[in-house]
Structure formats: C-alpha cells, structure tokens
Design an enzyme around this catalytic site. Structure first.
Site, PDB file in Angstrom:
ATOM      1  N   ASP A 257      69.770  -1.568  80.788  1.00  8.75           N
ATOM      2  CA  ASP A 257      68.842  -2.700  80.907  1.00  8.75           C
ATOM      3  C   ASP A 257      68.407  -3.155  79.519  1.00  8.75           C
ATOM      4  O   ASP A 257      68.736  -2.520  78.509  1.00  8.75           O
ATOM      5  CB  ASP A 257      67.635  -2.349  81.796  1.00  8.75           C
ATOM      6  CG  ASP A 257      66.955  -1.036  81.387  1.00  8.75           C
ATOM      7  OD1 ASP A 257      67.090  -0.630  80.206  1.00  8.75           O
ATOM      8  OD2 ASP A 257      66.293  -0.423  82.239  1.00  8.75           O
TER       9      ASP A 257
ATOM     10  N   HIS B 191      61.020   1.867  90.164  1.00 12.98           N
ATOM     11  CA  HIS B 191      62.179   1.087  89.704  1.00 12.98           C
ATOM     12  C   HIS B 191      63.271   1.982  89.124  1.00 12.98           C
ATOM     13  O   HIS B 191      63.007   3.058  88.588  1.00 12.98           O
ATOM     14  CB  HIS B 191      61.777  -0.027  88.721  1.00 12.98           C
ATOM     15  CG  HIS B 191      61.359   0.411  87.361  1.00 12.98           C
ATOM     16  ND1 HIS B 191      60.622  -0.380  86.517  1.00 12.98           N
ATOM     17  CD2 HIS B 191      61.580   1.562  86.663  1.00 12.98           C
ATOM     18  CE1 HIS B 191      60.423   0.249  85.378  1.00 12.98           C
ATOM     19  NE2 HIS B 191      60.996   1.429  85.438  1.00 12.98           N
TER      20      HIS B 191
ATOM     21  N   ASN C  85      56.521   2.888  89.508  1.00 14.87           N
ATOM     22  CA  ASN C  85      56.598   2.012  90.683  1.00 14.87           C
ATOM     23  C   ASN C  85      57.917   2.186  91.442  1.00 14.87           C
ATOM     24  O   ASN C  85      58.205   1.438  92.368  1.00 14.87           O
ATOM     25  CB  ASN C  85      56.410   0.545  90.274  1.00 14.87           C
ATOM     26  CG  ASN C  85      57.548   0.027  89.397  1.00 14.87           C
ATOM     27  OD1 ASN C  85      58.457   0.774  89.044  1.00 14.87           O
ATOM     28  ND2 ASN C  85      57.507  -1.245  89.046  1.00 14.87           N
TER      29      ASN C  85
ATOM     30  N   GLU D 134      63.079  -3.814  89.992  1.00 20.12           N
ATOM     31  CA  GLU D 134      61.694  -3.621  90.420  1.00 20.12           C
ATOM     32  C   GLU D 134      61.597  -3.568  91.948  1.00 20.12           C
ATOM     33  O   GLU D 134      62.553  -3.951  92.645  1.00 20.12           O
ATOM     34  CB  GLU D 134      60.841  -4.788  89.877  1.00 20.12           C
ATOM     35  CG  GLU D 134      60.855  -4.924  88.347  1.00 20.12           C
ATOM     36  CD  GLU D 134      59.983  -3.896  87.630  1.00 20.12           C
ATOM     37  OE1 GLU D 134      59.910  -2.733  88.072  1.00 20.12           O
ATOM     38  OE2 GLU D 134      59.375  -4.274  86.601  1.00 20.12           O
TER      39      GLU D 134
HETATM   40  P1  PGA Z   1      59.895   6.650  80.882  1.00 20.23           P
HETATM   41  O1  PGA Z   1      60.459   5.390  81.672  1.00 20.23           O
HETATM   42  O2  PGA Z   1      61.025   7.599  80.719  1.00 20.23           O
HETATM   43  O3  PGA Z   1      59.402   6.128  79.568  1.00 20.23           O
HETATM   44  O4  PGA Z   1      58.807   7.240  81.749  1.00 20.23           O
HETATM   45  C1  PGA Z   1      61.128   5.576  82.867  1.00 20.23           C
HETATM   46  C2  PGA Z   1      61.467   4.253  83.533  1.00 20.23           C
HETATM   47  O5  PGA Z   1      60.641   3.332  83.503  1.00 20.23           O
HETATM   48  O6  PGA Z   1      62.554   4.145  84.104  1.00 20.23           O
END
Ligand code: PGA
Length: 241
Positions: free
Chosen positions: A66, A137, A135, A142
């Site tokens: 992404d 995702h 959340n 999302e």
């Molecule tokens: P993080 O992000 O490893 O910084 O917790 C995870 C994500 O949002 O997929």
C-alpha cells in the site's frame, strides 16, 4: 487459520521470520508483499540480519502492499521509504525486482493496474505478510471493502489517519491510500498476519473468532486455506483457550 503465539513481541517476530525464510527458500523467485508499520520492524530486522550474515541476496520480487496518496517515495512515512531503509538498501535489492506504488502519480488507476499486472505476470503472490489495523483493515482495505476488491484507491478512516501520525516526522494531511485489494491479497498462496501488543487484542479476537464480515476486513482470512497468524501473548489475550 493457524494461530502461533509467542511469549513476547521478540519471540513472535522470530518465529514468523523463521517460518517466512523457510517458506520462501522452497520457492523459486517468489513474489512477496510486506507491510510497513511498527509491527514488522523486528521481523524485518531478523530477515535482514539473516541474509547479511550469510552474505546472501534473496532472489525475491516485491510488490508494494500500500501507499499514502500524496506522499513521495523518498519521504519518511511512505511505504517505499520504509522498505528502502529496512530491507532494500541493506540487502541491495535491484530496482527491477521492486514494484511499489507511486503515491504522487497523477493517474492512480494506472498505478492500480500496474500492480495487478506485475502480480499476474509473476503468476500471483506467493507470500503476503500483513499487519492488522485496530479497525481490522488489511493493507489499507478499510472496513466496508468487499473480499473481491482488486487493487484500489480508498478513502482512509479516521483511525488509520490517526495511527499514521506516528510514521511521519512532521504533520501530514492524509485522505486517500492506494492498496492491493482484498481479492488480490486473498489470492496469495500463503498469508502471514502479524499482530503484537495489547492494543491489537480486541481486533485479533474479532478477526479470528468473530463473524466473517466486510466491516472487519481481517475476518476474511478465516476462509483462507493457508493463513498463519503470529501473535504475542498480549495480542492473543482475548482469544478462547
Ligand atoms: P502497525 O500498523 O504495525 O503500525 O500497528 C498495522 C496496520 O495498520 O496494518
């Protein structure tokens, strides 16, 4: 889904990295995608050190998971800069093995098509390593994303925008992201999901034990035939014994 719980973050990262290296060493010229963020930092350090200490260069192809729209590849906080720093430069990965999103591209639909074409021309993703947002995702898919979605541009939720603040050295206005789609990711031959820390415990319970629903994109992993979830005890604390 196979759940592998390490006592702490270090052990979770080590087990995941060992399994990842073992899996990839059996595949010729594998295509992989990897997550940026805080969760994969130790996992990537172990992989990096493994190949540096062996003086070996892995023959892997990388597709970007992404990217933030409006953020350049060289800017700290971008997915591309993260991998340049943590993997590509240390392992001297040649540019022709990398297909990442350009978050500054004028034609973002063309960026989506380019990612899908790269994957198709290499006969699919062998291993997708993913993190999980609080959340639910996956990548930047999302809540509300359908499980058939191909690579897409998507409006970011408030929680993703808030979490992203930690990745940038200065305040950044983020609204959209570009991400491999859920359909694209779920077609990967193997999926490794990494989730560490107390803050991930609730979403991990929903992903693993909750109903399969587009409001928790991670729950679609329940139907994947070859999905491994690496957790530390803090993230696993709400799972049924
Ligand atoms: P993080 O992000 O490893 O910084 O917790 C995870 C994500 O949002 O997929």
């Amino acid at each position: 889904m196979q759940i592998i719980v390490g006592t702490d973050f270090e052990e979770m990262s080590l087990t995941a990295a060992e399994d990842f290296i073992y899996t990839l060493e059996k595949i010729s010229k594998p295509v992989i995608c990897l997550p940026s963020g805080k969760t994969p930092l130790t996992f990537l350090k172990i992989i990096r050190n493994h190949y540096i200490s062996q003086k070996k260069q892995p023959d892997w192809f990388f597709v970007g998971l992404d990217e933030w729209v409006g953020v350049s590849s060289s800017e700290k906080g971008s997915c591309r800069q993260f991998f340049d720093e943590h993997l590509f430069r240390p392992l001297r990965v040649p540019e022709e093995k990398i297909s990442f999103f350009n978050g500054m591209a004028e034609d973002l639909d063309a960026e989506c098509r380019r990612a899908e074409q790269f994957i198709a021309s290499h006969k699919g993703i062998d291993v997708a390593v993913l993190g999980i947002g609080t959340n639910g995702h996956l990548g930047l898919n999302e809540p509300g994303s359908s499980k058939e979605t191909l690579t897409q541009v998507i409006e970011l939720t408030d929680s993703t925008i808030a979490a992203a603040k930690d990745y940038f050295s200065e305040p950044k206005a983020l609204t959209y992201g570009i991400t491999l789609g859920l359909g694209t990711l779920l077609s990967s031959r193997s999926i490794f999901l990494l989730g560490g820390g107390d803050a991930k415990a609730e979403i991990i319970r929903d992903v693993v034990e909750g109903p399969v629903t587009s409001s928790i994109p991670g729950s679609f992993l329940q139907a994947h035939q070859n999905c491994f979830i690496y957790l530390d005890e803090a993230a696993a604390r709400l799972l049924a014994p």
